[in-house]
Scaffold this motif. Sequence first.
Motif, PDB file in Angstrom:
ATOM      1  N   VAL A 128      -0.262   5.437  -5.032  1.00  0.00           N
ATOM      2  CA  VAL A 128      -1.018   5.110  -3.653  1.00  0.00           C
ATOM      3  C   VAL A 128      -1.883   3.831  -4.079  1.00  0.00           C
ATOM      4  O   VAL A 128      -2.467   3.810  -4.837  1.00  0.00           O
ATOM      5  CB  VAL A 128      -2.126   6.066  -3.328  1.00  0.00           C
ATOM      6  CG1 VAL A 128      -2.725   5.776  -2.012  1.00  0.00           C
ATOM      7  CG2 VAL A 128      -1.239   7.544  -3.192  1.00  0.00           C
ATOM      8  N   ASN A 129      -1.321   2.849  -3.327  1.00  0.00           N
ATOM      9  CA  ASN A 129      -1.998   1.288  -3.533  1.00  0.00           C
ATOM     10  C   ASN A 129      -2.695   0.997  -2.240  1.00  0.00           C
ATOM     11  O   ASN A 129      -3.089  -0.225  -2.308  1.00  0.00           O
ATOM     12  CB  ASN A 129      -0.881   0.430  -3.885  1.00  0.00           C
ATOM     13  CG  ASN A 129      -0.231   0.713  -5.083  1.00  0.00           C
ATOM     14  OD1 ASN A 129      -0.864   1.024  -6.262  1.00  0.00           O
ATOM     15  ND2 ASN A 129       1.066   0.835  -5.298  1.00  0.00           N
ATOM     16  N   SER A 130      -2.673   1.666  -1.186  1.00  0.00           N
ATOM     17  CA  SER A 130      -3.488   1.382   0.014  1.00  0.00           C
ATOM     18  C   SER A 130      -3.909   2.710   0.558  1.00  0.00           C
ATOM     19  O   SER A 130      -3.380   3.638   0.387  1.00  0.00           O
ATOM     20  CB  SER A 130      -2.536   0.587   0.959  1.00  0.00           C
ATOM     21  OG  SER A 130      -2.984   0.331   2.207  1.00  0.00           O
ATOM     22  N   ILE A 131      -5.123   2.285   1.513  1.00  0.00           N
ATOM     23  CA  ILE A 131      -5.499   3.411   2.116  1.00  0.00           C
ATOM     24  C   ILE A 131      -4.494   4.113   2.870  1.00  0.00           C
ATOM     25  O   ILE A 131      -4.619   5.089   3.406  1.00  0.00           O
ATOM     26  CB  ILE A 131      -6.852   3.055   2.945  1.00  0.00           C
ATOM     27  CG1 ILE A 131      -8.047   2.579   1.962  1.00  0.00           C
ATOM     28  CG2 ILE A 131      -7.425   3.911   4.060  1.00  0.00           C
ATOM     29  CD1 ILE A 131      -9.238   2.133   2.378  1.00  0.00           C
ATOM     30  N   ASN A 132      -3.791   3.014   3.711  1.00  0.00           N
ATOM     31  CA  ASN A 132      -2.882   3.521   4.808  1.00  0.00           C
ATOM     32  C   ASN A 132      -1.884   4.561   4.259  1.00  0.00           C
ATOM     33  O   ASN A 132      -1.035   5.178   4.932  1.00  0.00           O
ATOM     34  CB  ASN A 132      -2.086   2.553   5.278  1.00  0.00           C
ATOM     35  CG  ASN A 132      -3.139   1.627   6.215  1.00  0.00           C
ATOM     36  OD1 ASN A 132      -4.098   2.236   6.654  1.00  0.00           O
ATOM     37  ND2 ASN A 132      -3.188   0.102   6.169  1.00  0.00           N
ATOM     38  N   GLU A 133      -1.452   4.320   3.018  1.00  0.00           N
ATOM     39  CA  GLU A 133      -0.542   5.108   2.169  1.00  0.00           C
ATOM     40  C   GLU A 133      -0.965   6.548   1.954  1.00  0.00           C
ATOM     41  O   GLU A 133       0.049   7.473   1.391  1.00  0.00           O
ATOM     42  CB  GLU A 133      -0.032   4.357   0.905  1.00  0.00           C
ATOM     43  CG  GLU A 133       0.664   3.111   1.150  1.00  0.00           C
ATOM     44  CD  GLU A 133       0.951   2.295   0.064  1.00  0.00           C
ATOM     45  OE1 GLU A 133       0.887   2.897  -1.129  1.00  0.00           O
ATOM     46  OE2 GLU A 133       1.392   1.216   0.212  1.00  0.00           O
TER      47      GLU A 133
END
Length: 294
Positions: A128-133
């Motif tokens: 996970v590299n983003s909040i949206n992911e």
Amino acid sequence: MSDIDKSNDKVRQKATHFIQNWNWYLSGLLAVLALFFYTFLPDIESKAQHGDFVAGFASALAFIWLIASFNQQKAELGLQRNELAMQRAAIEEQSKAMAVSAEYDLLSGCMLEIDNFQRELEKTPNTVNSINEISIALTDGVKYWKTILESTDPEVISEAYMKWTPIEISAHSFTKAYVSACNRYFDFKQLDVTASDDPIAYVIQNESSIRKIPQIGNYAGMAYVIANFLSTTEPGLKKISLAGSCALSLSSNNAMFETEYINGLIKYIKDRDGDFPKIYAKFRASEVSEKYEV
């Protein structure tokens, strides 16, 4: 402006000037009359009579000046009231501006907490590299559960567990950071919300209030999905944690976790349904379990 309008404007200016200075004009007229009578009347008796007249007129003039002084004070008080009203309006405008500025600073501080979490995700090379992911990663990560819960090979379980763990940690960390930002806003606004020490329960119970927060409310739907996932799958997540802890301990032949943590997981599962992951039996039969005092 036409010539007639200019002429009327001059007349109004002169009339206004006369009204404002009428007491001076009247005083000047009285002085001229007194000088005239005393200069051109040869008769002392006539002068004395006219002196009495002037004295009486002067008394009236003193009364006129008293009225003029009163009117001047009244005008000054009116000006002071206007100045106070203007000051009060300026203070109110300043207060409104300060309130807007304070709310801007508040929202900026709240968003900073979320932005800091986003930056931490970007720094850490994982699934996970983003909040949206996060919500998508949670759904995709379920594929590791069967291996973790049903395998008896510590190496295989450890590999799958190490792929799942960053996803779960990201979900919990985001929920905690998001609740911290929401609490900051609610505390400043002194709004009543359902208190809870558990970030997951907090998001679920206060979803409608969270959605109304400017800017931060844009993440409310995502936060609710993540919190609801972690809440409904909690029993399974406890088993996954126990299986992963057992597998990593067996692989290293060492007690890698706190005894209290391991015993807490065992007690939770035993009180819930007693359905332990398959690796647990192998763990109990090993010497590692003795190190945990299980």
